[in-house]
Design a protein around this motif. Sequence first.
Motif, PDB file in Angstrom:
ATOM      1  N   PHE A 146       0.825  -1.207   0.000  1.00 55.57           N
ATOM      2  CA  PHE A 146       0.000   0.000   0.000  1.00 55.57           C
ATOM      3  C   PHE A 146       0.865   1.265   0.000  1.00 55.57           C
ATOM      4  CE2 PHE A 146      -3.233  -2.939   1.326  1.00 55.57           C
ATOM      5  CZ  PHE A 146      -4.435  -2.353   1.004  1.00 55.57           C
ATOM      6  N   SER A 147       2.159   1.145   0.284  1.00 51.34           N
ATOM      7  CA  SER A 147       3.032   2.313   0.454  1.00 51.34           C
ATOM      8  C   SER A 147       2.970   3.248  -0.739  1.00 51.34           C
ATOM      9  CB  SER A 147       4.483   1.869   0.665  1.00 51.34           C
ATOM     10  OG  SER A 147       4.629   1.263   1.914  1.00 51.34           O
ATOM     11  N   GLY A 148       2.848   4.553  -0.448  1.00 60.12           N
ATOM     12  CA  GLY A 148       2.845   5.570  -1.489  1.00 60.12           C
ATOM     13  C   GLY A 148       1.927   6.720  -1.141  1.00 60.12           C
ATOM     14  N   LYS A 149       1.873   7.691  -2.063  1.00 67.16           N
ATOM     15  CA  LYS A 149       0.981   8.851  -1.921  1.00 67.16           C
ATOM     16  C   LYS A 149      -0.152   8.702  -2.918  1.00 67.16           C
ATOM     17  CE  LYS A 149       3.486  12.787  -0.155  1.00 67.16           C
ATOM     18  NZ  LYS A 149       3.953  14.137  -0.378  1.00 67.16           N
ATOM     19  N   TYR A 150      -1.365   9.033  -2.465  1.00 70.12           N
ATOM     20  CA  TYR A 150      -2.561   8.896  -3.289  1.00 70.12           C
ATOM     21  C   TYR A 150      -3.382  10.181  -3.199  1.00 70.12           C
ATOM     22  CZ  TYR A 150      -1.315   3.977  -2.867  1.00 70.12           C
ATOM     23  OH  TYR A 150      -0.649   2.779  -2.881  1.00 70.12           O
ATOM     24  N   GLN A 151      -3.857  10.662  -4.353  1.00 73.14           N
ATOM     25  CA  GLN A 151      -4.694  11.862  -4.358  1.00 73.14           C
ATOM     26  C   GLN A 151      -6.125  11.473  -4.696  1.00 73.14           C
ATOM     27  OE1 GLN A 151      -3.390  15.240  -6.611  1.00 73.14           O
ATOM     28  NE2 GLN A 151      -4.862  16.520  -5.554  1.00 73.14           N
ATOM     29  N   LYS A 164      -9.492  18.147  -2.502  1.00 70.00           N
ATOM     30  CA  LYS A 164      -8.864  16.884  -2.926  1.00 70.00           C
ATOM     31  C   LYS A 164      -7.814  16.488  -1.902  1.00 70.00           C
ATOM     32  CE  LYS A 164     -10.883  16.519  -6.991  1.00 70.00           C
ATOM     33  NZ  LYS A 164     -11.794  15.456  -7.294  1.00 70.00           N
ATOM     34  N   SER A 165      -8.158  15.564  -1.044  1.00 73.42           N
ATOM     35  CA  SER A 165      -7.225  15.134   0.000  1.00 73.42           C
ATOM     36  C   SER A 165      -6.091  14.303  -0.586  1.00 73.42           C
ATOM     37  CB  SER A 165      -7.965  14.335   1.075  1.00 73.42           C
ATOM     38  OG  SER A 165      -8.453  13.138   0.538  1.00 73.42           O
ATOM     39  N   VAL A 166      -4.986  14.278   0.151  1.00 72.13           N
ATOM     40  CA  VAL A 166      -3.837  13.446  -0.214  1.00 72.13           C
ATOM     41  C   VAL A 166      -3.583  12.492   0.940  1.00 72.13           C
ATOM     42  CG1 VAL A 166      -1.362  13.424  -0.724  1.00 72.13           C
ATOM     43  CG2 VAL A 166      -2.809  15.227  -1.680  1.00 72.13           C
ATOM     44  N   SER A 167      -3.482  11.212   0.619  1.00 69.28           N
ATOM     45  CA  SER A 167      -3.198  10.183   1.623  1.00 69.28           C
ATOM     46  C   SER A 167      -1.808   9.638   1.382  1.00 69.28           C
ATOM     47  CB  SER A 167      -4.204   9.034   1.529  1.00 69.28           C
ATOM     48  OG  SER A 167      -5.516   9.496   1.703  1.00 69.28           O
ATOM     49  N   GLU A 168      -1.023   9.557   2.454  1.00 66.08           N
ATOM     50  CA  GLU A 168       0.293   8.936   2.356  1.00 66.08           C
ATOM     51  C   GLU A 168       0.296   7.716   3.252  1.00 66.08           C
ATOM     52  OE1 GLU A 168       5.056   9.836   2.568  1.00 66.08           O
ATOM     53  OE2 GLU A 168       3.670  11.439   3.046  1.00 66.08           O
ATOM     54  N   ILE A 169       0.637   6.586   2.672  1.00 62.72           N
ATOM     55  CA  ILE A 169       0.631   5.325   3.416  1.00 62.72           C
ATOM     56  C   ILE A 169       2.054   4.784   3.472  1.00 62.72           C
ATOM     57  CG2 ILE A 169      -0.270   2.974   3.522  1.00 62.72           C
ATOM     58  CD1 ILE A 169      -2.686   3.997   1.890  1.00 62.72           C
ATOM     59  N   GLU A 170       2.480   4.458   4.686  1.00 63.84           N
ATOM     60  CA  GLU A 170       3.773   3.811   4.897  1.00 63.84           C
ATOM     61  C   GLU A 170       3.483   2.423   5.442  1.00 63.84           C
ATOM     62  OE1 GLU A 170       6.458   6.263   7.264  1.00 63.84           O
ATOM     63  OE2 GLU A 170       5.326   8.033   6.588  1.00 63.84           O
ATOM     64  N   GLU A 171       3.927   1.401   4.724  1.00 61.98           N
ATOM     65  CA  GLU A 171       3.712   0.016   5.139  1.00 61.98           C
ATOM     66  C   GLU A 171       5.067  -0.637   5.362  1.00 61.98           C
ATOM     67  OE1 GLU A 171       2.051  -4.196   3.297  1.00 61.98           O
ATOM     68  OE2 GLU A 171       1.649  -2.351   2.216  1.00 61.98           O
TER      69      GLU A 171
END
Length: 158
Positions: free
Chosen positions: A35-40, A68-75
Amino acid sequence: MIGVCVCVFVRVCEYISQRNSFWSLYLHLPDTMSFSGKYQLESQENFEPFMKAIGLPDELIQKGKDVKSVSEIEENGNDFKVTVTTGTKVLVNSFTIGQEAELETITGEKVKAVVQREGNTLKVTLKGIESVTRLEGDTIVNTMTLGNIVYKRTSKRV
C-alpha cells in the motif's frame, strides 16, 4: 521386494517434490501488493449524506466537499502509518494488522479498533462505520458504510 518398493516410492516423492517446487516458483504471483505511497483523491460518492449521518456540521461539509485530500501510506510488514491531509487538517493513524490500536475518526474522536488484512484489502469498524480499503494497482478504493449510506472514495497514486 519391500526395499525396492520403498526406494521407488522415495524417488517418486522426490520427483513430485522437485516438480511442484519448480512450478510453484515458476507460477508464483504475489498475493498482496504494498500500500506504500501517496494517493490523491480523484472522486467520491455520497460525501454529503455520509458526513451528515456521522454528525459533521454543515459548514465543515461545505468546506470539505471540493477539497482533494492526499493520503500517504507507509507500510512496513504489518505496521502501517496513514497520513491524510485535507486542506489544513492532517489526520495521522498508526496501527499493526491484527492488533488493537487507537485510531482517530473523521470527526476527531479517538477509538480503539483492530484493522484486519485480507490480501489487498484492509478492513476495520469504527463506531458502527465499516471501512473497507482495497488496493487495485495504482488505485485505492475506500468505502465507508453506515447503515444504508455508502461513502465511496477513489484515489490514484501520485
